[in-house]
Design a protein around this motif. Structure first.
Motif, short mmCIF file in Angstrom:
data_model
loop_
_atom_site.label_atom_id
_atom_site.label_comp_id
_atom_site.label_asym_id
_atom_site.label_seq_id
_atom_site.Cartn_x
_atom_site.Cartn_y
_atom_site.Cartn_z
N VAL A 140 8.05 28.51 1.44
CA VAL A 140 7.21 27.37 1.84
C VAL A 140 7.66 26.06 1.20
CG1 VAL A 140 4.82 26.52 1.89
CG2 VAL A 140 5.27 28.94 2.21
N LYS A 141 8.01 26.10 -0.07
CA LYS A 141 8.58 24.93 -0.79
C LYS A 141 7.64 23.73 -0.81
CE LYS A 141 13.54 25.82 0.19
NZ LYS A 141 13.47 27.17 0.70
N LYS A 142 6.45 23.90 -1.43
CA LYS A 142 5.52 22.76 -1.52
C LYS A 142 5.11 22.52 -2.97
CE LYS A 142 3.90 22.81 3.23
NZ LYS A 142 2.80 22.74 4.21
N VAL A 143 5.27 21.29 -3.42
CA VAL A 143 4.90 20.90 -4.78
C VAL A 143 3.84 19.80 -4.65
CG1 VAL A 143 5.68 19.87 -6.96
CG2 VAL A 143 7.20 21.43 -5.69
N VAL A 144 2.63 20.08 -5.18
CA VAL A 144 1.52 19.15 -5.00
C VAL A 144 0.98 18.71 -6.35
CG1 VAL A 144 -0.82 18.88 -4.08
CG2 VAL A 144 0.90 20.18 -2.79
N LEU A 145 0.93 17.41 -6.55
CA LEU A 145 0.29 16.84 -7.73
C LEU A 145 -1.15 16.52 -7.38
CD1 LEU A 145 0.53 15.36 -10.60
CD2 LEU A 145 0.64 13.28 -9.22
N ILE A 146 -2.09 16.99 -8.20
CA ILE A 146 -3.48 16.57 -8.02
C ILE A 146 -3.63 15.26 -8.79
CG2 ILE A 146 -5.90 17.16 -8.27
CD1 ILE A 146 -4.31 18.93 -6.24
N THR A 147 -3.84 14.20 -8.03
CA THR A 147 -3.85 12.87 -8.62
C THR A 147 -5.25 12.27 -8.53
OG1 THR A 147 -2.72 10.72 -8.55
CG2 THR A 147 -3.06 11.82 -6.43
N SER A 148 -5.36 10.96 -8.50
CA SER A 148 -6.68 10.34 -8.46
C SER A 148 -6.64 9.04 -7.67
CB SER A 148 -7.14 10.05 -9.89
OG SER A 148 -8.31 9.25 -9.86
N GLY A 149 -7.74 8.77 -6.97
CA GLY A 149 -7.88 7.49 -6.27
C GLY A 149 -7.85 6.31 -7.24
N HIS A 150 -8.12 6.60 -8.53
CA HIS A 150 -8.06 5.56 -9.56
C HIS A 150 -6.66 4.94 -9.66
CE1 HIS A 150 -11.73 5.23 -12.05
NE2 HIS A 150 -11.98 6.46 -11.62
N ALA A 151 -5.66 5.63 -9.10
CA ALA A 151 -4.29 5.13 -9.17
C ALA A 151 -3.92 4.31 -7.94
CB ALA A 151 -3.32 6.32 -9.31
N ASP A 152 -4.88 4.11 -7.02
CA ASP A 152 -4.58 3.32 -5.81
C ASP A 152 -4.81 1.83 -6.09
OD1 ASP A 152 -4.06 3.16 -2.87
OD2 ASP A 152 -6.06 2.27 -2.93
N LEU A 153 -3.75 1.06 -5.99
CA LEU A 153 -3.82 -0.38 -6.32
C LEU A 153 -4.88 -1.11 -5.52
CD1 LEU A 153 -0.10 -1.60 -6.58
CD2 LEU A 153 -1.75 -1.27 -8.43
N GLU A 154 -4.94 -0.81 -4.21
CA GLU A 154 -5.90 -1.53 -3.36
C GLU A 154 -7.33 -1.21 -3.76
OE1 GLU A 154 -4.87 -3.90 -1.49
OE2 GLU A 154 -2.85 -3.34 -2.08
N LEU A 155 -7.59 0.07 -4.05
CA LEU A 155 -8.95 0.46 -4.45
C LEU A 155 -9.33 -0.22 -5.77
CD1 LEU A 155 -11.35 2.31 -3.59
CD2 LEU A 155 -10.47 3.97 -5.23
N VAL A 156 -8.40 -0.20 -6.72
CA VAL A 156 -8.66 -0.82 -8.03
C VAL A 156 -8.99 -2.31 -7.85
CG1 VAL A 156 -7.59 -1.46 -10.24
CG2 VAL A 156 -7.27 0.85 -9.32
N ARG A 157 -8.22 -2.97 -6.97
CA ARG A 157 -8.44 -4.40 -6.75
C ARG A 157 -9.74 -4.65 -5.99
NH1 ARG A 157 -3.73 -6.37 -3.47
NH2 ARG A 157 -4.65 -8.40 -3.80
N ASP A 158 -9.97 -3.85 -4.95
CA ASP A 158 -11.11 -4.12 -4.07
C ASP A 158 -12.46 -3.89 -4.75
OD1 ASP A 158 -9.34 -4.71 -2.14
OD2 ASP A 158 -9.67 -2.93 -0.90
N ILE A 159 -12.57 -2.82 -5.54
CA ILE A 159 -13.91 -2.53 -6.10
C ILE A 159 -13.94 -2.69 -7.62
CG2 ILE A 159 -14.55 -1.07 -4.13
CD1 ILE A 159 -14.25 1.37 -6.00
N LYS A 160 -12.94 -3.40 -8.15
CA LYS A 160 -12.93 -3.72 -9.59
C LYS A 160 -13.04 -2.47 -10.47
CE LYS A 160 -14.74 -8.44 -9.29
NZ LYS A 160 -14.78 -8.69 -7.86
N LEU A 161 -12.13 -1.53 -10.23
CA LEU A 161 -12.12 -0.30 -11.04
C LEU A 161 -11.38 -0.60 -12.35
CD1 LEU A 161 -11.30 2.77 -8.71
CD2 LEU A 161 -13.45 2.23 -9.89
#
Ligand code: NAP
Length: 273
Positions: A140-161
């Motif tokens: 299958v060859k799948k490598v998945v990182l469980i990350t966070s929306g906290h790392a999304d630049l737009e979200l951080v900017r839009d809602i002042k995270l």
């Protein structure tokens, strides 16, 4: 016979991953945990399936990861289908504080930044590197990182995270590492992806009654930002729902479909809640 390795298997989403994945009796499910004995005991008491194997694996201990890959190889015949890099240093003194606020104790801030970087970035890069030979031989060859929306630049900017800087920065750095891996190895057919699980009720999700002062203010700001961003949002979801949604995204994603190196939510898009 699909094979899975999940880090941070002791509790929270990691434990739920191994619970759901082991429901397929043909699957080989390997959980890495810092406390192997306690996790084995919990698995026996709460899941009780013989296709789950727990190995010691600490993201800040390279040798433990190397040994876990060797032990995995012995029971999977040198192959691995899915690597789920779920484990992370989540709770820390910086969870609800701003970077400027944390600057009042620059030494503690430096320690916090280094601890987050060491576990969540260097640890995950070491993890991927030691398991890569097995992934290359997997079907299958799948490598998945469980990350966070906290790392999304737009979200951080839009809602002042503004809170959780060290944690969020470690996730953002690792999202970029995932894109780097894709750039190098996507042509071999290995899918690398970063997926945020949403806001999920685990020990990584703080009960507001235990907070006060600036921490409480930080949590309140985060929750009101979430409400503004997603008026439909009813609060954190349960681990079983998050893991189901994450696996729907994993199953429908492929290198051919253009998903390599992407950073998406449990909905498979940029809707974080
Ligand atoms: N819950 C949420 O709302 C949420 C939101 C966004 C992203 N996430 C992400 O989802 C993933 C799972 O988090 P969770 O919510 O399940 O949190 P959790 O309940 O706090 O679990 C964290 C897991 O990571 C493990 N861990 C911590 N440090 C480690 C290390 N040095 N080496 C190996 N494992 C280590 C813990 O093991 P021990 O038991 O040994 O401490 C535990 O199994 C994390 O990557 C987190 O960033 C969660």
């Amino acid at each position: 016979m699909p094979s899975y390795v999940v880090t941070g298997a002791s509790r929270g989403l990691g434990f739920e991953f191994i619970r759901q994945l082991s429901a397929d009796p043909a699957a080989i499910v390997i959980g890495l945990a810092r406390d192997k004995a306690a996790t084995e005991k919990k698995v026996a008491a709460e899941i009780g399936r013989s296709n789950i194997h727990i190995f010691h694996g600490d993201l800040v201990d390279y040798e433990s990861l190397k040994k876990a890959a060797e032990d995995t190889s012995k029971i999977t015949g040198g192959r691995l289908d899915y690597l789920i890099a779920n484990g992370a240093l989540v709770g820390s003194m910086s969870a609800y504080r701003s970077l400027s606020d944390l600057g009042d104790d620059h030494k503690a801030l430096e320690d916090d930044l280094l601890a987050a970087y060491k576990a969540n970035v260097i640890g995950n890069i070491n993890l991927i590197n030691v398991f890569l030979p097995l992934i290359r031989k997997g079907d299958v060859k799948k490598v998945v990182l469980i990350t966070s929306g906290h790392a999304d630049l737009e979200l951080v900017r839009d809602i002042k995270l503004y809170m959780a800087g060290p944690y969020a920065m470690s996730k953002a750095a690792m999202n970029l590492a995932i894109a780097k891996y894709h750039s190098e190895l996507g042509s071999e057919g290995i899918l690398f992806m970063s997926i945020s699980p949403g806001a999920v009720q685990t020990s990584g999700y703080t009960d507001p009654t235990g907070l006060s002062g600036k921490d409480k203010a930080g949590l309140d700001a985060m929750v009101s930002g979430f409400a503004k961003y997603a008026p439909h949002w009813k609060g954190a979801i349960m681990p079983d729902e998050s893991v189901k949604l994450i696996f729907e995204v994993i199953n429908k994603s492929s290198v051919e479909g253009g998903d390599g190196g992407s950073f998406v939510s449990h909905y498979g898009n940029k809707q974080w809640l």
